[in-house]
Design a protein around this motif. Structure first.
Motif, PDB file in Angstrom:
ATOM      1  N   GLY A  65       0.944  -0.757  -0.015  1.00  0.00           N
ATOM      2  CA  GLY A  65      -0.232  -0.072   0.262  1.00  0.00           C
ATOM      3  C   GLY A  65       0.417   1.439   0.136  1.00  0.00           C
ATOM      4  O   GLY A  65       0.355   2.180   0.527  1.00  0.00           O
ATOM      5  N   ARG A  66       2.179   0.625  -0.739  1.00  0.00           N
ATOM      6  CA  ARG A  66       2.656   2.366  -0.584  1.00  0.00           C
ATOM      7  C   ARG A  66       4.019   2.243  -2.084  1.00  0.00           C
ATOM      8  O   ARG A  66       4.156   1.564  -2.422  1.00  0.00           O
ATOM      9  N   ARG A  67       4.471   3.480  -2.546  1.00  0.00           N
ATOM     10  CA  ARG A  67       5.402   3.188  -3.916  1.00  0.00           C
ATOM     11  C   ARG A  67       6.155   4.527  -3.380  1.00  0.00           C
ATOM     12  O   ARG A  67       7.048   3.478  -3.517  1.00  0.00           O
ATOM     13  N   VAL A  68       5.896   5.343  -2.271  1.00  0.00           N
ATOM     14  CA  VAL A  68       7.320   5.758  -1.661  1.00  0.00           C
ATOM     15  C   VAL A  68       8.779   5.931  -1.298  1.00  0.00           C
ATOM     16  O   VAL A  68       9.932   5.577  -2.345  1.00  0.00           O
ATOM     17  N   PRO A  69       8.983   4.711  -0.861  1.00  0.00           N
ATOM     18  CA  PRO A  69       9.771   3.685  -0.219  1.00  0.00           C
ATOM     19  C   PRO A  69      10.774   2.816  -2.008  1.00  0.00           C
ATOM     20  O   PRO A  69      12.200   2.925  -1.471  1.00  0.00           O
ATOM     21  N   TYR A  70       9.557   2.383  -2.282  1.00  0.00           N
ATOM     22  CA  TYR A  70      10.434   1.531  -3.730  1.00  0.00           C
ATOM     23  C   TYR A  70      10.962   3.094  -4.360  1.00  0.00           C
ATOM     24  O   TYR A  70      12.081   2.641  -5.402  1.00  0.00           O
ATOM     25  N   ILE A  71      10.289   3.795  -4.305  1.00  0.00           N
ATOM     26  CA  ILE A  71      10.764   5.025  -5.581  1.00  0.00           C
ATOM     27  C   ILE A  71      11.993   5.312  -4.733  1.00  0.00           C
ATOM     28  O   ILE A  71      13.285   6.049  -5.588  1.00  0.00           O
ATOM     29  N   ARG A  72      12.567   6.209  -3.007  1.00  0.00           N
ATOM     30  CA  ARG A  72      13.814   6.648  -3.014  1.00  0.00           C
ATOM     31  C   ARG A  72      14.982   5.109  -2.679  1.00  0.00           C
ATOM     32  O   ARG A  72      15.962   5.556  -3.688  1.00  0.00           O
ATOM     33  N   ALA A  73      14.189   3.502  -3.072  1.00  0.00           N
ATOM     34  CA  ALA A  73      15.227   2.636  -2.636  1.00  0.00           C
ATOM     35  C   ALA A  73      15.786   2.461  -4.484  1.00  0.00           C
ATOM     36  O   ALA A  73      17.212   2.519  -4.396  1.00  0.00           O
ATOM     37  N   GLY A  74      15.050   2.895  -5.113  1.00  0.00           N
ATOM     38  CA  GLY A  74      15.497   3.247  -6.526  1.00  0.00           C
ATOM     39  C   GLY A  74      16.245   3.834  -6.748  1.00  0.00           C
ATOM     40  O   GLY A  74      17.476   3.425  -7.928  1.00  0.00           O
ATOM     41  N   ARG A 131       6.913   4.598  -8.957  1.00  0.00           N
ATOM     42  CA  ARG A 131       6.584   5.717  -9.685  1.00  0.00           C
ATOM     43  C   ARG A 131       5.661   5.893 -11.200  1.00  0.00           C
ATOM     44  O   ARG A 131       4.816   6.872 -10.615  1.00  0.00           O
ATOM     45  N   ASP A 132       5.349   5.428 -11.625  1.00  0.00           N
ATOM     46  CA  ASP A 132       4.115   4.609 -12.887  1.00  0.00           C
ATOM     47  C   ASP A 132       2.933   5.015 -11.725  1.00  0.00           C
ATOM     48  O   ASP A 132       1.630   5.712 -12.627  1.00  0.00           O
ATOM     49  N   ALA A 133       2.550   4.285 -11.231  1.00  0.00           N
ATOM     50  CA  ALA A 133       1.874   4.085 -10.091  1.00  0.00           C
ATOM     51  C   ALA A 133       1.298   4.731  -9.774  1.00  0.00           C
ATOM     52  O   ALA A 133       0.032   5.240  -9.248  1.00  0.00           O
ATOM     53  N   MET A 134       2.324   5.631  -8.852  1.00  0.00           N
ATOM     54  CA  MET A 134       2.183   7.391  -8.536  1.00  0.00           C
ATOM     55  C   MET A 134       1.663   7.619  -9.549  1.00  0.00           C
ATOM     56  O   MET A 134       0.962   9.195  -9.190  1.00  0.00           O
ATOM     57  N   ILE A 135       1.936   8.305 -10.401  1.00  0.00           N
ATOM     58  CA  ILE A 135       2.044   9.525 -11.380  1.00  0.00           C
ATOM     59  C   ILE A 135       0.499   8.684 -11.789  1.00  0.00           C
ATOM     60  O   ILE A 135      -0.849   9.805 -12.218  1.00  0.00           O
ATOM     61  N   ALA A 136       0.202   7.815 -12.037  1.00  0.00           N
ATOM     62  CA  ALA A 136      -1.462   7.334 -12.021  1.00  0.00           C
ATOM     63  C   ALA A 136      -2.143   7.278 -11.232  1.00  0.00           C
ATOM     64  O   ALA A 136      -3.484   8.107 -11.238  1.00  0.00           O
ATOM     65  N   ASP A 137      -1.880   7.028  -9.491  1.00  0.00           N
ATOM     66  CA  ASP A 137      -2.619   7.353  -8.639  1.00  0.00           C
ATOM     67  C   ASP A 137      -2.668   8.882  -7.947  1.00  0.00           C
ATOM     68  O   ASP A 137      -3.865   8.917  -8.098  1.00  0.00           O
ATOM     69  N   ALA A 138      -1.746   9.590  -8.772  1.00  0.00           N
ATOM     70  CA  ALA A 138      -2.272  11.566  -8.099  1.00  0.00           C
ATOM     71  C   ALA A 138      -3.595  12.073  -9.427  1.00  0.00           C
ATOM     72  O   ALA A 138      -3.618  12.704  -8.618  1.00  0.00           O
ATOM     73  N   VAL A 139      -3.569  11.477 -10.651  1.00  0.00           N
ATOM     74  CA  VAL A 139      -4.154  12.297 -11.029  1.00  0.00           C
ATOM     75  C   VAL A 139      -5.426  11.542 -11.858  1.00  0.00           C
ATOM     76  O   VAL A 139      -5.316  10.223 -11.264  1.00  0.00           O
ATOM     77  N   ASP A 140      -6.494  12.649 -12.754  1.00  0.00           N
ATOM     78  CA  ASP A 140      -7.518  12.082 -12.572  1.00  0.00           C
ATOM     79  C   ASP A 140      -7.371  10.964 -14.207  1.00  0.00           C
ATOM     80  O   ASP A 140      -6.875  11.605 -15.254  1.00  0.00           O
ATOM     81  N   CYS A 141      -7.323  10.198 -15.203  1.00  0.00           N
ATOM     82  CA  CYS A 141      -7.301   9.483 -15.461  1.00  0.00           C
ATOM     83  C   CYS A 141      -7.705   9.823 -17.098  1.00  0.00           C
ATOM     84  O   CYS A 141      -7.054  10.057 -17.841  1.00  0.00           O
ATOM     85  N   LYS A 142      -8.017  11.935 -17.277  1.00  0.00           N
ATOM     86  CA  LYS A 142      -8.505  12.774 -18.269  1.00  0.00           C
ATOM     87  C   LYS A 142      -7.535  12.799 -18.479  1.00  0.00           C
ATOM     88  O   LYS A 142      -7.558  13.557 -19.641  1.00  0.00           O
ATOM     89  N   ILE A 143      -6.395  13.515 -17.576  1.00  0.00           N
ATOM     90  CA  ILE A 143      -5.385  14.245 -17.941  1.00  0.00           C
ATOM     91  C   ILE A 143      -4.192  13.126 -17.659  1.00  0.00           C
ATOM     92  O   ILE A 143      -2.877  13.566 -17.468  1.00  0.00           O
ATOM     93  N   ALA A 144      -4.280  11.915 -17.551  1.00  0.00           N
ATOM     94  CA  ALA A 144      -3.027  10.718 -17.745  1.00  0.00           C
ATOM     95  C   ALA A 144      -2.189  10.943 -18.750  1.00  0.00           C
ATOM     96  O   ALA A 144      -0.524  10.858 -18.645  1.00  0.00           O
ATOM     97  N   GLY A 145      -2.787  11.333 -20.317  1.00  0.00           N
ATOM     98  CA  GLY A 145      -1.725  11.528 -20.718  1.00  0.00           C
ATOM     99  C   GLY A 145      -0.812  12.159 -20.469  1.00  0.00           C
ATOM    100  O   GLY A 145       0.439  12.731 -20.819  1.00  0.00           O
ATOM    101  N   ARG A 146      -1.552  13.973 -19.879  1.00  0.00           N
ATOM    102  CA  ARG A 146      -0.205  14.681 -20.348  1.00  0.00           C
ATOM    103  C   ARG A 146       0.332  14.847 -18.789  1.00  0.00           C
ATOM    104  O   ARG A 146       1.605  14.883 -19.093  1.00  0.00           O
ATOM    105  N   ALA A 147      -0.569  13.693 -17.876  1.00  0.00           N
ATOM    106  CA  ALA A 147       1.170  13.275 -16.707  1.00  0.00           C
ATOM    107  C   ALA A 147       1.815  12.701 -17.510  1.00  0.00           C
ATOM    108  O   ALA A 147       2.991  12.785 -17.087  1.00  0.00           O
ATOM    109  N   PHE A 148       1.801  11.576 -18.123  1.00  0.00           N
ATOM    110  CA  PHE A 148       2.624  10.348 -18.765  1.00  0.00           C
ATOM    111  C   PHE A 148       3.802  11.359 -19.548  1.00  0.00           C
ATOM    112  O   PHE A 148       4.986  11.170 -19.614  1.00  0.00           O
TER     113      PHE A 148
END
Length: 408
Positions: free
Chosen positions: A71-80, A118-135
């Motif tokens: 249920g967490r993304r940040v520890p993997y991002i930091r370690a990576g 990281r990609d999952a966190m981006i997808a989590d953070a945005v409304d799917c209608k602007i996912a193209g903009r985010a990625f």
């Protein structure tokens, strides 16, 4: 008025910028260091890169699944990002090729740990209608860092000829900047509704499809698996970019021309990714993806038949094809999975594409050696064209399946 990208997406963009800045300072120098300074045989280059990419592919799948479970993304991002930063000074300490291999393994292990989370966190953070903009924004920042890194490598090689270890140490500085920024990230609150995703309207004919309840393997929808299948088919066309550079050399380009072509590709890629990601949110992602694959096919056929004087224009067109497809593909695949399982779904996506691209690169290399330098480009063009035809046939069904899944 365009919706502003949330802070986590912008922060991840800058983290990737500094990491790719550091990585691209090192990447073109590693072969020189191995062969010139350490006296390693050329076959070692293939061994290191092959094993490194296998590590990345496996870890992308495992880290995505585990980040969902934790249920967490940040520890993997930091370690990576931390492992990536550590690998640069570690390489400076290498006095034999196995230590370079270890450093490269750390770098690729870090990439595998961070990418899916990281990609999952981006997808989590945005409304799917602007996912193209985010990625698209993230791809722009990532590739922008790569451009700066290549330019820095060229400058440092001129100012510090043969001082490979010092350059590796200098590359650690932007790597540390990325790590520092990663410690400013915070995990996002869990989604209340696991089915809040809303695939972007594709404006395509709707066909009757089976119930979304008839899910495929791992409980993911048919829309997910069909989309993944098409993206994986295209991945077999997308062999290593080093083949394009070798093709340019084969056609008579010198070192500076090859690097300039590589920069043209990255510059076009960086400049096009964000606006094309925005456009995909408005026009429909399948249209963008199919157009990008068609352009890729044309570029690869161009590399198979052109001479050294006429391939300049192919490098920016190749960058444009990547701008049309890279971020859009991630936005598309993330729109077909529940919010609570995006890490797993993106991990399967990254792992599938990684192993397929690795296989494609091996096949392309064999074709180069045993058939001729134009053969891998003819294969890539044919497979990309097959992906275009398959997508034209299947995209309406996938769009309908996605809509059924949302309503079901």
């Amino acid at each position: 008025m365009p919706q502003q990208l949330p802070k986590p997406v912008r922060s991840l963009g800058w983290i990737s910028f500094f990491t790719d800045f550091a990585s691209e300072m090192v990447y073109p120098i590693v072969p020189l260091f191995l062969v010139s300074a350490l006296g390693a045989p050329v076959v070692v280059l293939g061994l290191i890169e092959g094993v490194a990419e296998a590590i990345v592919s496996v870890m992308k799948g495992l880290s995505g699944w585990h980040s969902d479970k934790a249920g967490r993304r940040v520890p993997y991002i930091r370690a990576g990002y931390g492992l990536a930063a550590l690998s640069k000074p570690l390489m400076a300490l290498a006095f034999s090729w196995p230590l370079v291999f270890l450093s490269r393994a750390f770098d690729r292990l870090g990439k595998g740990l961070r990418t899916t989370a990281r990609d999952a966190m981006i997808a989590d953070a945005v409304d799917c209608k602007i996912a193209g903009r985010a990625f698209g924004f993230h791809r722009m920042m990532d590739t922008g860092g790569a451009i700066v890194g290549v330019l820095a490598a060229l400058l440092l090689l001129r100012l510090l000829p043969g001082e490979y270890r010092l350059i590796f140490l200098i590359a650690g500085v932007p790597g540390l900047a990325a790590v520092w920024l990663s410690f400013r990230l915070r995990d996002l609150p869990k989604a209340d509704d696991p089915d809040t995703d809303c695939p972007a309207p594709e404006r395509m004919p709707q066909h009757t499809v089976e119930s979304a309840a008839q899910a495929g393997p791992m409980g993911f929808s048919r829309a997910y698996w069909l989309t993944l299948g098409l993206l994986t088919l295209f991945a077999f066309a997308n062999s290593s970019d080093t083949l394009l550079l070798l093709r340019a050399r084969d056609l008579g380009w010198d070192d500076s021309q090859v690097i300039t072509g590589y920069l043209l590709f990255n510059l076009t890629y960086a400049l096009s990714s964000y606006p094309l990601g925005i456009l995909s949110d408005r026009m429909g992602r399948w249209r963008m993806l199919i157009g990008g694959w068609a352009l890729y096919s044309a570029v690869y056929f161009g590399f198979s038949v052109s001479d050294g004087g006429s391939i300049w224009w192919l490098f920016p067109l190749y960058g444009l094809s990547m701008g049309l497809t890279e971020g859009v593909g991630k936005a598309l695949i993330s729109s077909h999975v529940p919010a609570l399982r995006k890490g797993t779904a993106l991990g399967v996506f990254h792992m599938s594409l990684g192993f397929t691209a690795l296989t494609s690169s091996v096949v392309a290399g064999l074709l180069w050696d045993h058939v001729g330098p134009s053969a891998p480009f003819r294969l890539g063009g044919v497979v990309a064209l097959a992906a275009v035809l398959a997508a034209v046939a299947l995209a309406p069904r996938i769009a309908a399946a996605g809509k059924a899944g949302k309503e079901g």
